[in-house]
Design an enzyme around this catalytic site. Structure first.
Site, mmCIF file in Angstrom:
data_model
loop_
_atom_site.group_PDB
_atom_site.id
_atom_site.type_symbol
_atom_site.label_atom_id
_atom_site.label_comp_id
_atom_site.label_asym_id
_atom_site.label_seq_id
_atom_site.Cartn_x
_atom_site.Cartn_y
_atom_site.Cartn_z
ATOM 1 N N LYS A 33 -0.045 -43.928 -23.869
ATOM 2 C CA LYS A 33 -0.910 -44.298 -22.743
ATOM 3 C C LYS A 33 -0.124 -44.634 -21.464
ATOM 4 O O LYS A 33 -0.599 -44.366 -20.370
ATOM 5 C CB LYS A 33 -1.826 -45.462 -23.128
ATOM 6 C CG LYS A 33 -2.880 -45.070 -24.154
ATOM 7 C CD LYS A 33 -3.829 -46.214 -24.453
ATOM 8 C CE LYS A 33 -4.764 -45.853 -25.600
ATOM 9 N NZ LYS A 33 -5.741 -46.893 -25.896
ATOM 10 N N ASP B 119 -11.010 -47.783 -21.772
ATOM 11 C CA ASP B 119 -11.009 -48.728 -22.900
ATOM 12 C C ASP B 119 -11.757 -50.024 -22.560
ATOM 13 O O ASP B 119 -12.595 -50.489 -23.333
ATOM 14 C CB ASP B 119 -9.572 -49.087 -23.309
ATOM 15 C CG ASP B 119 -8.932 -48.008 -24.173
ATOM 16 O OD1 ASP B 119 -9.666 -47.258 -24.829
ATOM 17 O OD2 ASP B 119 -7.691 -47.925 -24.184
HETATM 18 P P1 NDP Z 1 0.319 -53.359 -29.043
HETATM 19 O O1 NDP Z 1 1.326 -52.911 -30.048
HETATM 20 O O2 NDP Z 1 0.509 -52.979 -27.618
HETATM 21 O O3 NDP Z 1 0.242 -54.980 -29.072
HETATM 22 C C1 NDP Z 1 0.137 -55.648 -30.294
HETATM 23 C C2 NDP Z 1 -0.185 -57.120 -30.067
HETATM 24 O O4 NDP Z 1 -0.445 -57.699 -31.350
HETATM 25 C C3 NDP Z 1 0.944 -57.939 -29.428
HETATM 26 O O5 NDP Z 1 0.371 -58.898 -28.584
HETATM 27 C C4 NDP Z 1 1.607 -58.599 -30.663
HETATM 28 O O6 NDP Z 1 2.221 -59.823 -30.359
HETATM 29 C C5 NDP Z 1 0.380 -58.857 -31.517
HETATM 30 N N1 NDP Z 1 0.667 -58.982 -32.955
HETATM 31 C C6 NDP Z 1 1.013 -58.000 -33.821
HETATM 32 N N2 NDP Z 1 1.114 -58.487 -35.073
HETATM 33 C C7 NDP Z 1 0.807 -59.814 -35.012
HETATM 34 C C8 NDP Z 1 0.750 -60.868 -35.954
HETATM 35 N N3 NDP Z 1 0.999 -60.658 -37.251
HETATM 36 N N4 NDP Z 1 0.396 -62.100 -35.529
HETATM 37 C C9 NDP Z 1 0.132 -62.313 -34.221
HETATM 38 N N5 NDP Z 1 0.179 -61.372 -33.263
HETATM 39 C C10 NDP Z 1 0.522 -60.133 -33.654
HETATM 40 O O7 NDP Z 1 -1.087 -52.880 -29.615
HETATM 41 P P2 NDP Z 1 -2.396 -52.534 -28.762
HETATM 42 O O8 NDP Z 1 -2.600 -53.617 -27.776
HETATM 43 O O9 NDP Z 1 -2.317 -51.151 -28.265
HETATM 44 O O10 NDP Z 1 -3.540 -52.546 -29.899
HETATM 45 C C11 NDP Z 1 -4.054 -53.769 -30.427
HETATM 46 C C12 NDP Z 1 -5.219 -53.471 -31.364
HETATM 47 O O11 NDP Z 1 -6.322 -52.929 -30.617
HETATM 48 C C13 NDP Z 1 -4.919 -52.449 -32.459
HETATM 49 O O12 NDP Z 1 -5.503 -52.930 -33.674
HETATM 50 C C14 NDP Z 1 -5.646 -51.187 -31.997
HETATM 51 O O13 NDP Z 1 -6.050 -50.392 -33.092
HETATM 52 C C15 NDP Z 1 -6.854 -51.803 -31.282
HETATM 53 N N6 NDP Z 1 -7.482 -50.910 -30.285
HETATM 54 C C16 NDP Z 1 -8.789 -50.551 -30.480
HETATM 55 C C17 NDP Z 1 -9.453 -49.739 -29.572
HETATM 56 C C18 NDP Z 1 -10.887 -49.363 -29.825
HETATM 57 O O14 NDP Z 1 -11.374 -48.437 -29.145
HETATM 58 N N7 NDP Z 1 -11.596 -50.024 -30.706
HETATM 59 C C19 NDP Z 1 -8.761 -49.219 -28.371
HETATM 60 C C20 NDP Z 1 -7.386 -49.679 -28.239
HETATM 61 C C21 NDP Z 1 -6.791 -50.491 -29.181
HETATM 62 P P3 NDP Z 1 3.752 -59.898 -29.807
HETATM 63 O O15 NDP Z 1 3.666 -59.613 -28.335
HETATM 64 O O16 NDP Z 1 4.186 -61.278 -30.089
HETATM 65 O O17 NDP Z 1 4.535 -58.855 -30.556
#
Ligand code: NDP
Length: 270
Positions: A65, A101
């Site tokens: 993206k 989104d």
């Molecule tokens: P990113 O990889 O960009 O970000 C992941 C985030 O999750 C970070 O803030 C990370 O924290 C946090 N994180 C990951 N694991 C843990 C954990 N065990 N405990 C606490 N925090 C955690 O992912 P995206 O933002 O792109 O996606 C996030 C979610 O949104 C996904 O599940 C994706 O499938 C969903 N999504 C759904 C859409 C829909 O249309 N329904 C569209 C887009 C996304 P840290 O910064 O500390 O690493």
């Protein structure tokens, strides 16, 4: 036949072809919509190839993206705010990038779940790409405030400061969430993908809507919400279909029905 696609890596799981085929059948638009697996370091090459072959538009999913944002020659205001692009349209040889989104989520909340966002206290957990895309569309609905909590607190503090120009948003660490009820909690972490969820104080969820951006019958976050007196829980399937409908409209200037497609996918997935 006009050609559309979704680019990602991996991409085999994508529901987008099915969703866009349902939309085009409903509205009688003749098109093809395919899944394209782009090698991780060849997004630009793969996208140019599709455009040179006559492709008119495509969606972009993980992990491309931000690359799609840089690849676009013009950007919509949604894309600029998000710093990421999930929809590209080729218009008179110009590559235009949009991000649907955030408004997809807002439409799911407001239309499908009948939740007003105005005046509400909203806790968002996670500060990754998805959060970047949803912050401005939610702030545009005038919530009381957004509390933005992330495991790595520096990221949520930084993101909150970037979005302060759009409304009231405050960033901090997940471990600083108070056990005090809010109106809506949005799980925008990727923890659910691994069948996990961040540790949260149960009290924050009493009477709240718990919305998981991930889709699935019952994610760990939805289960936690039900166990901690949430008013309502939802997964992110509605957001997925609503963002697709907004992409469809960006390409074809027609708004498809979404409720029947959401029901169909729920039926197929049991
Ligand atoms: P990113 O990889 O960009 O970000 C992941 C985030 O999750 C970070 O803030 C990370 O924290 C946090 N994180 C990951 N694991 C843990 C954990 N065990 N405990 C606490 N925090 C955690 O992912 P995206 O933002 O792109 O996606 C996030 C979610 O949104 C996904 O599940 C994706 O499938 C969903 N999504 C759904 C859409 C829909 O249309 N329904 C569209 C887009 C996304 P840290 O910064 O500390 O690493």
């Amino acid at each position: 036949m006009s050609r559309f696609a979704v680019f990602g890596n991996p991409i085999s799981h994508s529901l987008s072809p099915m969703i866009h085929n349902e939309f085009s059948n409903e509205l009688g638009i003749d098109l093809s919509y395919e899944k394209i697996l782009s090698p991780i370091d060849e997004f630009e090459f793969t996208a140019n190839q599709f455009i040179n072959e006559g492709g008119l538009g495509f969606n972009i999913t993980l992990p491309f993206k931000v690359e799609a944002f840089n690849f676009s020659q013009e950007l919509t205001s949604n894309a600029i705010a998000a710093g990421a692009v999930n929809t590209i349209k080729i218009d008179n040889n110009v590559i235009i990038g949009e991000n649907t989104d955030g408004n997809g989520l807002v439409n799911d909340l407001e239309i499908n779940l009948a939740e007003s966002l105005s005046g509400k206290e909203i806790l968002i957990i996670g500060a990754g790409g998805a959060t970047q895309g949803i912050l401005k569309p939610i702030l545009d609905k005038n919530p009381e405030k957004i509390l933005l909590a992330n495991r790595t607190s520096e990221k949520s503090v930084q993101l909150a400061s970037e979005f302060l120009k759009y409304g009231k948003v405050c960033g901090f660490g997940i471990n600083q969430i108070k056990s005090k009820p809010v109106d809506i909690i949005i799980n925008a972490t990727s923890a659910s993908i691994d069948g996990a969820m961040p540790a949260l104080p149960g009290g924050v969820c009493k009477g709240a809507l718990c919305y998981d951006l991930m889709y699935g019958a019952q994610t760990p976050f939805m289960k936690w919400g039900l166990e901690n007196s949430a008013r309502k829980v939802s997964d992110g399937l509605g957001m997925l279909v609503e963002q697709a409908a907004l992409s469809f409209n960006f390409w074809h200037a027609k708004s498809p029905r979404t409720d029947s497609v959401i029901s169909l996918i729920r039926e197929i997935n049991g």
